[in-house]
Design an enzyme around this catalytic site. Structure first.
Site, PDB file in Angstrom:
ATOM      1  N   LYS A  61       6.887  -8.559  30.067  1.00  0.00           N
ATOM      2  CA  LYS A  61       6.026  -7.729  30.571  1.00  0.00           C
ATOM      3  C   LYS A  61       5.005  -7.633  31.460  1.00  0.00           C
ATOM      4  O   LYS A  61       4.861  -8.925  32.067  1.00  0.00           O
ATOM      5  CB  LYS A  61       4.609  -7.744  29.023  1.00  0.00           C
ATOM      6  N   HIS A  87      18.533  -0.796  21.551  1.00  0.00           N
ATOM      7  CA  HIS A  87      17.293  -1.377  21.220  1.00  0.00           C
ATOM      8  C   HIS A  87      16.897   0.060  20.050  1.00  0.00           C
ATOM      9  O   HIS A  87      17.643   0.973  20.122  1.00  0.00           O
ATOM     10  CB  HIS A  87      16.354  -1.388  22.311  1.00  0.00           C
TER      11      HIS A  87
END
Ligand code: CAP
Ligand code: MG
Length: 415
Positions: A151, A269
């Site tokens: 992140k 995903h």
């Protein structure tokens, strides 16, 4: 040949044959329609019916589906095997989850579950590895494998991204995963990221003596995905990550084929799944999306955190059970729990979902007060302790990084 009479598609005495695909729907009929009529229309529109009485002559193969049970708002429909093209997921979904979702005859309709018959299921490859990645790639014994996603999602340079990977791997995590928004942008090009990250992986493996791997996001149009899969194999990767809903299952099928050529595993995903499954009485359930993903051949799939994390999840435990269960000999799938996790939630997560899992945390690693390396140590220690049945607070006495994580985020499970 059935025409406009929807009763032709309704037979509540009908017993589905073993070869038929049997689907369960939740149906709320339109205000001017009763359930039997709506059920007949669902079976009609998703097989060989239409709104008009047809004047088509000649011998036509009867491919009618049959609405064979109604129980409250649950409707069961059996589809004859001949309706489907073998190994063509796009075609299957156009039938069972196509026009019916927009029919005026229903106020709401949700495809809840499918019972896949052997001929159709085995016309798909299923996963190459499935849950065996825990052993075959990582030698993880009886603990969940662990992953992190750098992140911020986008904006890190290639060097920063690969460095974060190094810190996470040497902190004890097994997998570095790209975020879904990161593919091949100017600030962090795919080819550079792949080679630099795998370079750091090799360094981390040498230093830790543990196997490490990288889930590079190959998601794109099919041609580009196949090129990227080839590149991953060329540079010694073990995995690719694909966003299976946004790129579409037809493309996933091609990726699965190419991955088999190279012996690569697929991490699925599921961004955009909530467009299908979030409204509880409409759309396509995550359970069915997971079934489709297994048939098309992903080895691991995000299935949620059993309500512990930041996102709405539909019955992660039930979906995971289905992914582990036998499906006419196809391999199983390793579920990935992700989204808002941190070390303090791991014991409850394992309690709810078991250990045959991948535990992934982004913010819960890189948000650690002492940074990524400490965050990775804390997550790995929490996973090791919980998998061994030890109290993580006891473990924290020996692992200061875990103590800090628990001080920051606690161990309370969210309501
Ligand atoms: C997790 C994640 C995943 C979500 C997707 C994110 O990061 O990378 O995309 O897990 O949801 O960007 O949110 P955090 P799901 O750990 O920082 O939340 O796994 O339910 O498909
Ligand atoms: Mg993400």
């Amino acid at each position: 040949m059935p025409g406009i009479n929807y009763e032709d598609f309704l037979d509540l005495e009908y017993e589905p044959r073993d070869s038929e695909l049997v689907c369960t729907f939740a149906v709320e009929p339109a205000s001017d329609m009763d359930m039997a009529d709506a059920a007949g229309r669902v079976a009609s529109e998703s097989s060989n019916g239409t709104w008009a009485e047809l004047q088509v002559e000649g011998s036509i193969t009867d491919l009618s589906a049959t609405a064979c049970a109604i129980d409250g708002n649950r409707v069961t429909v059996a589809y004859p095997d001949a309706l489907f093209e073998d190994g063509n997921m796009a075609q299957v979904l156009s039938c069972i989850a196509g026009n019916i979702l927009g029919m005026k005859a229903v106020e709401r309709i949700r495809l809840l579950d499918c019972d896949w018959p052997e001929p159709l299921a085995t016309s798909f490859p299923g996963p190459q590895f499935g849950t065996s990645v825990r052993e075959d790639i990582f030698d993880a014994g009886d603990r969940p494998i662990t992953a992190t996603v750098p992140k911020p999602k986008v904006g890190l340079s290639t060097d920063q991204h690969a460095q974060i990977g190094y810190e996470a791997w040497t902190g004890g995590l097994d997998l570095l995963k790209d975020d879904e928004n990161l593919t091949d942008q100017g600030f962090n090009p795919f080819a550079d990221r792949l080679t630099e990250s795998l370079g750091q992986r090799d360094r981390a493996e040498d230093e830790t003596g543990e196997k490490k791997s990288y889930l590079v996001n190959v998601t794109a149009d099919t041609r580009r995905m196949l090129e990227r899969v080839d590149m991953v194999a060329e540079h010694g990767g073990e995995y690719v990550m694909v966003d299976v809903v946004t790129c579409g299952w037809a493309a996933v099928q091609r990726v699965r084929e190419r991955c088999e050529d190279h012996g690569l595993a697929i991490h699925a995903h599921r961004a955009m799944h909530a467009a299908f499954d979030r409204i509880p009485d409409h759309g396509v359930s995550m359970r069915v999306l997971a079934q489709v993903t297994r048939l098309c051949g992903a080895d691991q799939l995000h299935t949620g955190t059993a309500d512990l994390g930041k996102l709405e999840n539909e019955d992660s435990a039930g979906i995971n059970e289905w992914l582990y269960a036998d499906l006419h000999g196809l391999n199983d799938v390793l579920p990935v729990a992700s989204g808002g996790l941190h070390p303090g939630l791991v014991p409850e997560l394992i309690d709810r979902l078991g250990k045959n899992l991948c535990v992934q945390a982004g913010g819960g690693v890189h948000g650690h007060p002492d940074g990524t390396h400490a965050g990775a140590k804390a997550l790995r220690a929490a996973v090791d302790a919980a998998a061994a049945g030890e109290d993580i607070e006891d473990k924290a006495e020996d692992v200061p990084e875990l103590e800090t994580a628990i001080e920051k985020w606690g161990t309370e499970t969210p309501r």
